[in-house]
Write a protein that holds these residues in place. Sequence first.
Motif, PDB file in Angstrom:
ATOM      1  N   ALA A  43       0.832  -1.202   0.000  1.00  0.00           N
ATOM      2  CA  ALA A  43       0.000   0.000   0.000  1.00  0.00           C
ATOM      3  C   ALA A  43       0.869   1.255   0.000  1.00  0.00           C
ATOM      4  CB  ALA A  43      -0.931  -0.011   1.215  1.00  0.00           C
ATOM      5  N   LEU A  44       1.946   1.240   0.772  1.00  0.00           N
ATOM      6  CA  LEU A  44       2.850   2.392   0.823  1.00  0.00           C
ATOM      7  C   LEU A  44       3.526   2.622  -0.525  1.00  0.00           C
ATOM      8  CD1 LEU A  44       4.279   4.605   2.435  1.00  0.00           C
ATOM      9  CD2 LEU A  44       5.988   2.884   3.112  1.00  0.00           C
ATOM     10  N   ALA A  45       3.967   1.540  -1.158  1.00  0.00           N
ATOM     11  CA  ALA A  45       4.618   1.664  -2.469  1.00  0.00           C
ATOM     12  C   ALA A  45       3.653   2.228  -3.503  1.00  0.00           C
ATOM     13  CB  ALA A  45       5.150   0.305  -2.916  1.00  0.00           C
ATOM     14  N   LEU A  46       2.400   1.781  -3.472  1.00  0.00           N
ATOM     15  CA  LEU A  46       1.408   2.285  -4.410  1.00  0.00           C
ATOM     16  C   LEU A  46       1.160   3.780  -4.184  1.00  0.00           C
ATOM     17  CD1 LEU A  46      -0.612   1.524  -6.663  1.00  0.00           C
ATOM     18  CD2 LEU A  46      -2.310   1.120  -4.867  1.00  0.00           C
ATOM     19  N   TYR A  47       1.077   4.184  -2.932  1.00  0.00           N
ATOM     20  CA  TYR A  47       0.866   5.593  -2.594  1.00  0.00           C
ATOM     21  C   TYR A  47       2.020   6.453  -3.114  1.00  0.00           C
ATOM     22  CZ  TYR A  47       0.498   9.811   0.254  1.00  0.00           C
ATOM     23  OH  TYR A  47       0.423  11.123   0.669  1.00  0.00           O
ATOM     24  N   ILE A  48       3.253   5.999  -2.900  1.00  0.00           N
ATOM     25  CA  ILE A  48       4.419   6.762  -3.351  1.00  0.00           C
ATOM     26  C   ILE A  48       4.448   6.858  -4.877  1.00  0.00           C
ATOM     27  CG2 ILE A  48       6.939   6.754  -3.460  1.00  0.00           C
ATOM     28  CD1 ILE A  48       6.938   5.509  -0.668  1.00  0.00           C
ATOM     29  N   ALA A  49       4.113   5.770  -5.560  1.00  0.00           N
ATOM     30  CA  ALA A  49       4.124   5.773  -7.020  1.00  0.00           C
ATOM     31  C   ALA A  49       3.127   6.793  -7.582  1.00  0.00           C
ATOM     32  CB  ALA A  49       3.800   4.375  -7.548  1.00  0.00           C
ATOM     33  N   PHE A  50       1.941   6.830  -7.002  1.00  0.00           N
ATOM     34  CA  PHE A  50       0.941   7.794  -7.462  1.00  0.00           C
ATOM     35  C   PHE A  50       1.387   9.226  -7.180  1.00  0.00           C
ATOM     36  CE2 PHE A  50      -2.212   4.376  -7.908  1.00  0.00           C
ATOM     37  CZ  PHE A  50      -2.899   4.815  -9.025  1.00  0.00           C
ATOM     38  N   LYS A  51       1.982   9.459  -6.021  1.00  0.00           N
ATOM     39  CA  LYS A  51       2.450  10.796  -5.688  1.00  0.00           C
ATOM     40  C   LYS A  51       3.520  11.272  -6.666  1.00  0.00           C
ATOM     41  CE  LYS A  51       0.155  12.422  -2.205  1.00  0.00           C
ATOM     42  NZ  LYS A  51      -0.595  13.700  -2.332  1.00  0.00           N
ATOM     43  N   ILE A  52       4.427  10.373  -7.031  1.00  0.00           N
ATOM     44  CA  ILE A  52       5.464  10.721  -8.007  1.00  0.00           C
ATOM     45  C   ILE A  52       4.834  11.043  -9.352  1.00  0.00           C
ATOM     46  CG2 ILE A  52       7.428   9.808  -9.305  1.00  0.00           C
ATOM     47  CD1 ILE A  52       8.204   8.227  -6.816  1.00  0.00           C
ATOM     48  N   SER A  53       3.823  10.262  -9.742  1.00  0.00           N
ATOM     49  CA  SER A  53       3.139  10.493 -11.007  1.00  0.00           C
ATOM     50  C   SER A  53       2.441  11.850 -11.021  1.00  0.00           C
ATOM     51  CB  SER A  53       2.113   9.379 -11.254  1.00  0.00           C
ATOM     52  OG  SER A  53       1.383   9.622 -12.435  1.00  0.00           O
ATOM     53  N   PHE A  54       1.743  12.191  -9.947  1.00  0.00           N
ATOM     54  CA  PHE A  54       1.061  13.486  -9.871  1.00  0.00           C
ATOM     55  C   PHE A  54       2.072  14.627  -9.880  1.00  0.00           C
ATOM     56  CE2 PHE A  54      -2.706  11.175  -8.107  1.00  0.00           C
ATOM     57  CZ  PHE A  54      -3.618  11.625  -9.041  1.00  0.00           C
ATOM     58  N   ARG A  55       3.198  14.428  -9.215  1.00  0.00           N
ATOM     59  CA  ARG A  55       4.208  15.487  -9.179  1.00  0.00           C
ATOM     60  C   ARG A  55       4.797  15.734 -10.556  1.00  0.00           C
ATOM     61  NH1 ARG A  55       9.785  16.049  -8.097  1.00  0.00           N
ATOM     62  NH2 ARG A  55      10.278  17.909  -6.856  1.00  0.00           N
ATOM     63  N   SER A  56       5.056  14.670 -11.306  1.00  0.00           N
ATOM     64  CA  SER A  56       5.624  14.828 -12.642  1.00  0.00           C
ATOM     65  C   SER A  56       4.657  15.515 -13.589  1.00  0.00           C
ATOM     66  CB  SER A  56       6.036  13.464 -13.204  1.00  0.00           C
ATOM     67  OG  SER A  56       4.904  12.636 -13.396  1.00  0.00           O
ATOM     68  N   ALA A  57       3.351  15.422 -13.312  1.00  0.00           N
ATOM     69  CA  ALA A  57       2.346  16.042 -14.179  1.00  0.00           C
ATOM     70  C   ALA A  57       2.359  17.558 -14.069  1.00  0.00           C
ATOM     71  CB  ALA A  57       0.957  15.507 -13.837  1.00  0.00           C
ATOM     72  N   ARG A  58       3.075  18.110 -13.079  1.00  0.00           N
ATOM     73  CA  ARG A  58       3.139  19.561 -12.943  1.00  0.00           C
ATOM     74  C   ARG A  58       4.072  20.192 -13.968  1.00  0.00           C
ATOM     75  NH1 ARG A  58       3.670  19.850  -6.453  1.00  0.00           N
ATOM     76  NH2 ARG A  58       5.762  19.230  -7.069  1.00  0.00           N
ATOM     77  N   ALA A  59       4.905  19.391 -14.609  1.00  0.00           N
ATOM     78  CA  ALA A  59       5.758  19.897 -15.683  1.00  0.00           C
ATOM     79  C   ALA A  59       4.914  20.094 -16.938  1.00  0.00           C
ATOM     80  CB  ALA A  59       6.899  18.924 -15.957  1.00  0.00           C
ATOM     81  N   TYR A  60       5.258  21.091 -17.720  1.00  0.00           N
ATOM     82  CA  TYR A  60       4.491  21.345 -18.940  1.00  0.00           C
ATOM     83  C   TYR A  60       5.355  22.086 -19.956  1.00  0.00           C
ATOM     84  CZ  TYR A  60       3.876  26.089 -17.039  1.00  0.00           C
ATOM     85  OH  TYR A  60       4.090  27.344 -16.532  1.00  0.00           O
ATOM     86  N   GLU A  61       4.839  22.209 -21.167  1.00  0.00           N
ATOM     87  CA  GLU A  61       5.505  22.939 -22.243  1.00  0.00           C
ATOM     88  C   GLU A  61       4.530  23.949 -22.834  1.00  0.00           C
ATOM     89  OE1 GLU A  61       7.217  20.355 -25.179  1.00  0.00           O
ATOM     90  OE2 GLU A  61       7.804  18.854 -23.684  1.00  0.00           O
ATOM     91  N   THR A  62       5.071  25.016 -23.394  1.00  0.00           N
ATOM     92  CA  THR A  62       4.239  26.005 -24.070  1.00  0.00           C
ATOM     93  C   THR A  62       4.806  26.295 -25.453  1.00  0.00           C
ATOM     94  OG1 THR A  62       5.464  27.889 -23.141  1.00  0.00           O
ATOM     95  CG2 THR A  62       3.539  27.097 -21.902  1.00  0.00           C
ATOM     96  N   LEU A  63       3.917  26.614 -26.359  1.00  0.00           N
ATOM     97  CA  LEU A  63       4.277  27.045 -27.709  1.00  0.00           C
ATOM     98  C   LEU A  63       3.543  28.353 -27.991  1.00  0.00           C
ATOM     99  CD1 LEU A  63       3.944  23.632 -29.581  1.00  0.00           C
ATOM    100  CD2 LEU A  63       6.073  24.919 -29.333  1.00  0.00           C
ATOM    101  N   ASP A  64       4.280  29.395 -28.353  1.00  0.00           N
ATOM    102  CA  ASP A  64       3.694  30.687 -28.703  1.00  0.00           C
ATOM    103  C   ASP A  64       4.266  31.119 -30.040  1.00  0.00           C
ATOM    104  OD1 ASP A  64       2.007  31.696 -26.341  1.00  0.00           O
ATOM    105  OD2 ASP A  64       3.854  31.049 -25.352  1.00  0.00           O
ATOM    106  N   LEU A  65       3.369  31.278 -31.004  1.00  0.00           N
ATOM    107  CA  LEU A  65       3.798  31.572 -32.375  1.00  0.00           C
ATOM    108  C   LEU A  65       3.188  32.876 -32.867  1.00  0.00           C
ATOM    109  CD1 LEU A  65       5.102  30.787 -35.120  1.00  0.00           C
ATOM    110  CD2 LEU A  65       2.995  29.503 -35.603  1.00  0.00           C
ATOM    111  N   THR A  66       4.039  33.764 -33.357  1.00  0.00           N
ATOM    112  CA  THR A  66       3.626  34.963 -34.087  1.00  0.00           C
ATOM    113  C   THR A  66       4.387  34.951 -35.412  1.00  0.00           C
ATOM    114  OG1 THR A  66       5.378  36.430 -33.286  1.00  0.00           O
ATOM    115  CG2 THR A  66       3.422  36.180 -31.869  1.00  0.00           C
ATOM    116  N   PRO A  67       4.059  35.831 -36.341  1.00  0.00           N
ATOM    117  CA  PRO A  67       4.852  35.892 -37.579  1.00  0.00           C
ATOM    118  C   PRO A  67       6.302  36.284 -37.342  1.00  0.00           C
ATOM    119  CG  PRO A  67       2.713  36.918 -37.897  1.00  0.00           C
ATOM    120  CD  PRO A  67       2.837  36.653 -36.425  1.00  0.00           C
TER     121      PRO A  67
END
Length: 198
Positions: free
Chosen positions: A94-118
């Motif tokens: 149960a502890l291992a499952l909890y830690i795995a989910f927490k790591i997954s949620f934390r990694s989801a905070r990373a993101y990328e952006t694309l902004d395009l003008t001429p």
Amino acid sequence: CERGFKHGFDLVVGQKRNHRRHQYADRHAGLCQRAYGIDAPRRCHAARLQPHRSLTPRGFTVFILGFCLAQVILALPFLVMGAWPVAGFMGLDALALYIAFKISFRSARAYETLDLTPIELIHAKIGVRGHRREWRFNPSWVRLEQETHEEFGVQRLALASHGERIEIGAFLGPDQKAELARDLRKALALARQGPRFD
């Protein structure tokens, strides 16, 4: 032509304070444009790419509580029989499952952006801790490269210019990458027609 998708080559690496510095510079540029009566070129495309998590934080709480309850119920017979190590290992599961989910949620905070003008295409990658890496491209020279598998669809997207390649949306699924590629190609074609001012 502005679209969102939820989901260079000057490299800028910084902390959150650098990100705030970029925001200040953008606001300052906007003030100067208004002061001199110059309009900014219209944005052709804007996208925020973020890892998808089907399980919400509330759903995770319900799931982990239910899992722990089931583990306790299953462990009771072993405790009665004196086989407490078995119950201990079930608690570790149960502890291992909890830690795995927490790591997954934390990694989801990373993101990328694309902004395009001429004028330019800005691609930024923001890490879990707020570290920002940024690439700037000339829309007339940048190429969107796509690797496609016959069975599994789009496997990789990259922005290429002057011999450099930067992968974008590595965490997206094949269908999401295909949609991003279609949108970005249309936006690049529009940007190459030249600036349009509001």
